[in-house]
Structures are given as structure tokens and as C-alpha cells.
Scaffold this active site. Sequence first.
Site, PDB file in Angstrom:
ATOM      1  N   SER A 119      -8.313  44.801 -74.205  1.00 45.76           N
ATOM      2  CA  SER A 119      -8.883  46.145 -74.062  1.00 45.76           C
ATOM      3  C   SER A 119      -8.087  46.999 -73.097  1.00 45.76           C
ATOM      4  CB  SER A 119     -10.331  46.042 -73.561  1.00 45.76           C
ATOM      5  OG  SER A 119     -10.377  45.385 -72.305  1.00 45.76           O
ATOM      6  N   HIS A 140      -8.794  45.250 -81.541  1.00 46.99           N
ATOM      7  CA  HIS A 140      -9.758  45.391 -80.457  1.00 46.99           C
ATOM      8  C   HIS A 140     -11.151  45.708 -81.001  1.00 46.99           C
ATOM      9  CE1 HIS A 140     -11.302  47.799 -76.767  1.00 46.99           C
ATOM     10  NE2 HIS A 140     -11.608  46.514 -76.664  1.00 46.99           N
ATOM     11  N   GLU A 152     -10.286  48.733 -83.465  1.00 47.14           N
ATOM     12  CA  GLU A 152      -9.012  49.404 -83.246  1.00 47.14           C
ATOM     13  C   GLU A 152      -7.877  48.472 -83.655  1.00 47.14           C
ATOM     14  OE1 GLU A 152      -9.634  52.348 -79.465  1.00 47.14           O
ATOM     15  OE2 GLU A 152      -9.550  50.198 -79.028  1.00 47.14           O
ATOM     16  N   ASN A 190     -11.276  54.286 -75.715  1.00 43.16           N
ATOM     17  CA  ASN A 190     -11.379  54.467 -74.266  1.00 43.16           C
ATOM     18  C   ASN A 190     -10.610  55.695 -73.792  1.00 43.16           C
ATOM     19  OD1 ASN A 190     -13.118  52.390 -73.503  1.00 43.16           O
ATOM     20  ND2 ASN A 190     -11.485  50.883 -73.477  1.00 43.16           N
TER      21      ASN A 190
END
Length: 502
Positions: A119, A140, A152, A190
Amino acid sequence: MNPTVIGVVGAGTMGRGIVQLFAQAGHVVRCHDAQPGAAAKAVQAVLDQLTKLVEKGRLSADALAAIRGRIHVSEDLASFADCDVVIEAIVEDLDAKRALFRALEAVVSPEAILASNTSSLTVADIAAACEQPARVAGLHFFNPVPLMKVAEVIAAVRTAPAVVETLRTLSEGAGHRAVVTADQPGFLINHAGRGLYTEGLRVVEEQVATPADVDDVLREALGFRMGPFELLDLTGLDVSSRVMSSIYEQFQQEPRFRPSSLVPPRVAAGLFGRKTGEGWYRYVEGRPERPPARERPAVPAGVSVWIDPAASGHGELATLLQAAGARLEGEPARADLGIVQPWGEDATSAAVRLGLDAARTVAVDPITPLALRRTLMLTIATAPAARDAALALLAADAVPVTVINDSPGFIAQRVIATIVNIAANIAQRGIASVADLEAAVQLGLGYPRGPLAWGDHLGAERILAILRAQHAATGDPRYRPSAWLVRRVALGLPLTTPEAAR
């Protein structure tokens, strides 16, 4: 290649979720963990979870039996020799991941794909340890893996396009929306989520509003599932602080991602959130203690109000105030109260621009629907009588009102403009396609709209005006508009069209 045998290394929470996801999707899954017995416990935990689904009628007994036959505990990596794809979900440590990938390369076939569920680490850093970095990518997932329907697929600089396509197909075959992203800090989700946190913190840092005010406005007026401070308490400020600092540093201290100075003292004090019983909120039996609602004053008899005729919500606001007992006045000098509805401008600046008495001037945010929650902004000189009269009128029908101090862009405008601007810069840098960006934010972050769709909904030219006004008022480069956004506004192009994606 159509992968049918998947290896999962790491039997923690994420590893278990990945095992469940692909076993349910019909794949043979092998699970390994370096800690003796951990893989067996993980597999049993998955089967126990699926048994509960059978008991609830959400999975058939035959389906569970078939899944049970597809999940295998692997005592060592040698049993991964027949795997088409191996997904690593071990500790976030670069040396540990590199050592694992070197060991895997010695076992799996030359055609096998190696994927990391990292991550925070750069996938290229992990792939650098491999003899065949072209077969290494990121994959991910988010916790809980079976329920968070997004994955992802991270393409490192040397990842082969066929590897990306295989992982995309594999993820979507398991019921997840695969979003392809470049190997950049924070990847896609993120990265795109930075605006909610950083600007929410900035609002509180500037004494514009309290954490509860920010959360209430974004949740109730704009439809976020949780406000930034509720989310920080849920994820843990100790964890979020490291992520904020890491992304800021990895982007060479880009001002848009600048962490707040409010965070380090709270981390040092152990105010992490729910897991410590206190964060931005104090928790009693798992529930946050919220500040009491502001007392609603009585509407002054015969109060007169002037509303800026240029305000975008003039008609709706006029109807609301008249129903509350106000008398509308055509000249601001003759009114007890003047109300403006600026975009990106603070109330004080609007009062000066319009030649109003700042002591009798307040602002109402035009971005938030009046039927849900209203935001009332004061100038730095608004008199208590004017503040109370405005609050009384706006709260007369019992719709909640948030009172904030002067700020260019209120709460909602600041946060939404920042979210859109960061998304525009993601598109500018080609980190992901517009379609993947929009889907990732909605599925991974739970936002009510994709960021660029939000820009189109409010008007890209209006978002640009908010950013420019904030930049001019503060001089802070965090508010400089993305060139991608500026160009599309100049040409009148929507932000989410195929033309805008080029």
C-alpha cells in the site's frame, strides 16, 4: 494466460481476504505464511466466514464444498511451482518483500506473474530484486477484501502490458472493479483521497471551524459517508500521520499534500482515535461524544434583510428568510442584516467589495443544499446581534446550521475544490485514466461522486474560481490550479468527457 492457480503469501487480514476472494471466484488458491500454523488458521478462518454465509442463505452448501476443495495450505514456497499468479501480502518492509520475490522467482515458472499487495512501497523497488521485473506488478486490495469492490493494478516502470491486462481481467473476474494506476506515491486511491484530509485539517488549523463542524457539513450537506476527522479516528491517527508524511515526502514536498502541524502533537499524546478511546472525538462504549448543538436564538421582530442580488441562490434564500419572518430590503444600508453568497471569497472581502457594513454582514454557502444543512460564515467584524439574527432566521425551520469564522471558500467549497484539483493533476500526470480515477474514488473512498464528475456538477469554471480566489487570498501554492483544469475551463470542456481524458 488465464490464471487458474493463485498463490497467496501472507496469512494476515489482507491475505485471508485475498484467499477468500479468489477461491469464491473459482480459482485454486494456495496459502502460505512464514509463521508455522498461520496459513492453516487463515484457511480455517476463511471457511468459517463462508460457513456463516451459508447459514444466512447467501451461499449454498454445494458452493462451500467446492470452495473448500479449491483452498490449500502450503507449508513451503515449493508448492507454488504450478501457480500462474502469486500475490504477496506480507509486512510492509522492502527488504522482506525483495527477499520473498527472489525466493519466488526460484520456484515459479518463467511465465508466472508476481504481484504485491503493498500500500505504500514503490513497486519498482520490489521488482528491482527480480531477474524478470517485467512480470512484477502491484495488486492492491482494500480491507475487507471481499466487500471493497475495487483493486488497484499498479504498473511499475518495467511491468509488461500483458501482466497489467492479466491482473485486471483476474480482478474483474472476481467481481472487483480493477483500476490501472502508475507506480506513484499513494498509487491512485490514497493519492486522490489526500484532499479530504489535508484541507479538512487546514480548516481547523486556521480556526475556521471545529472538527465536528467540518464532519457535519461534509457528511450531511455533501453526502460523504464520514467526515475527515471521523475517518482519521477510524483508521488511527498514528497510521494516517505516517501516510500523510510519506506521500508528502515522496512527492518532493508538494504543497498540495502538506501535512498539518496539528497532527504530530496529537500522535505524541496518544490520541489515535477509536482504538485509544480518544482522538478528534472522545469515545464512550465505542460511540463518539459529539458537542451539543448550538442554541437557536429567537427571530428578532421586524428584522430586515438585504440579499446580494448576484447570489446564485438568491431566490431560494429569499423565500426561506421571508418564511422565517424577515422583511426583504432592496438597499443594504437600510437593512439590519446583509447576506452574501461568495464563491472562493471570504465574507470580509465580499463586504469590502460590495461596500457593505462588515458588522452587519454574513455569508451563506451556496454550494450546500439549503434543505440539508446550512453554513453561516461571519466576517471578522460581524456583530453578535447580526450573527444571532442570521442564525435565528436560517434555523427557524429546524434545519441544522453550522456557524464558522471567516474563510475563503467556507468548508465545503474548500474541500471540494481541493479534491477536484488533485484529481485534475492525477489526470494531467497520466497516473490513471479519467474513468478509472472516477470509479476508484467512489468505490475505494465511498465519495458520493467521482471528483471530476463533482467538478462538472458544480461547474469547472466555478471550481477554478474558488481555487484562484483561495490562492490570491492566502498566497499558498497548495491552491494553485492544475493546468489540466485551467485548459479545460478555457475551452469549455467538461472534465469527464473522452475529449478531456486526452
